[in-house]
Design a protein around this motif. Sequence first.
Motif, PDB file in Angstrom:
ATOM      1  N   MET A   1      -4.696  -3.012  -2.997  1.00 17.75           N
ATOM      2  CA  MET A   1      -3.418  -2.529  -2.462  1.00 17.75           C
ATOM      3  C   MET A   1      -3.310  -2.694  -0.946  1.00 17.75           C
ATOM      4  O   MET A   1      -2.357  -2.245  -0.337  1.00 17.75           O
ATOM      5  CB  MET A   1      -3.217  -1.052  -2.827  1.00 17.75           C
ATOM      6  CG  MET A   1      -3.108  -0.818  -4.317  1.00 17.75           C
ATOM      7  SD  MET A   1      -1.663  -1.624  -5.061  1.00 17.75           S
ATOM      8  CE  MET A   1      -2.466  -2.754  -6.218  1.00 17.75           C
TER       9      MET A   1
ATOM     10  N   LEU B   1      -4.863  -1.425   1.684  1.00 20.68           N
ATOM     11  CA  LEU B   1      -4.724  -0.149   2.381  1.00 20.68           C
ATOM     12  C   LEU B   1      -5.663  -0.054   3.577  1.00 20.68           C
ATOM     13  O   LEU B   1      -6.754  -0.608   3.558  1.00 20.68           O
ATOM     14  CB  LEU B   1      -5.040   1.001   1.430  1.00 20.68           C
ATOM     15  CG  LEU B   1      -3.982   1.337   0.377  1.00 20.68           C
ATOM     16  CD1 LEU B   1      -4.567   2.278  -0.661  1.00 20.68           C
ATOM     17  CD2 LEU B   1      -2.763   1.969   1.025  1.00 20.68           C
TER      18      LEU B   1
ATOM     19  N   GLY C   1       0.805  -1.216   0.000  1.00 17.43           N
ATOM     20  CA  GLY C   1       0.000   0.000   0.000  1.00 17.43           C
ATOM     21  C   GLY C   1       0.834   1.259   0.000  1.00 17.43           C
ATOM     22  O   GLY C   1       0.510   2.237  -0.678  1.00 17.43           O
TER      23      GLY C   1
END
Length: 361
Positions: free
Chosen positions: A156, A158, A64
Amino acid sequence: MLRTAHNRHKKRIRLLALLLALAAVLSLTACGSKQGTTGTEDQEGQAEEGSVVFHFHGTAIPLGEVFLYAQPVIENYDSNYGAEIWNMEVPASDGREQTLRSLTRKDVIENIVKVKVLVEKAPDYGVSVDAEMKKQIERDTEAFWKNITDKQIEQMELSRAQVERCMTDNLLATRVYDAIMEQSGIEVSDERARETTFFDLCFSCYTESSDGVVRPLEEAAKKEQYDKAVQAYNSLISPLDTGAERDPASIAAYYGLENSSYKTMTPEEIRSEYGKEIADMIYTLEDGATSLVTETEYGYHLFYMKALTDRDATDKRKEKIEREEKNVYFSKLYTEWLKDIDPNYHYEDSVDFDVYDRIPF
């Protein structure tokens, strides 16, 4: 000629890649956590699941975080040049050509490492997160989190806490860099950065054929050019009925002077083009003044001084020189700090490219 122009274009593209990557460092995020094989740790020390791209100084740099640096660069290139730009061959620092994709991927990682090094040096420069910085971090985190998509969050890996830590690291790194530059004492004077703007009315004393052969004018024709130059001088120093000075560009157009124009040049460039003697004469002119008819190897000249120190051009050159010198100053410090902080870091050996490949360039 075409090959030279193509090489210049590739170098400009390479420079843009570096600038965009640097902009990402200063405007987006940098985050990290204590080393682990499959994850990071939040501020309370609890592990977060996540894929790790590389480790630096005992810290895992997750997918991330790298995405946060890479995405603005990717968007800039895609929007301005199209996705095909990534396959362009550009020269690397060692002279070999690589694709823009390969070079930019490396730049992204190297800029993250720079942020990590700067954060590590924060105590040495008395930099820490204060109340004002906390408010800014909260605002930046909120703004960023609102604009990220669910798909990006999922792919990603995150989290909001991760973004907040990234914002914190990045702001610290920026403050440390500013402190370093303040201590550097780097300051460029107007004299050193001077750019001068003047109009060169040139009554050429040669002809050039279509095949590039240059021939000097006969004495009679040369005398005609001198007489025209004297007439132009009188026109320049004689005010119009309105009291305003005549425009040298209009006079150049009247006489059909193809090699006459406004020029903005440094003292070094003026000496290189006209020679030291004429350069010294030019710098005796005040703003709005016109030189006497002056002979050079090119013909007869009148130099109209618009601005001995062109404020806008001088300021831009000053910023450029300061930026270059600060980069050199920081690079020397950074190279030594990197050796001390993590001597084992190496882009090719440290990065898990299987994970990094999940970010599409």
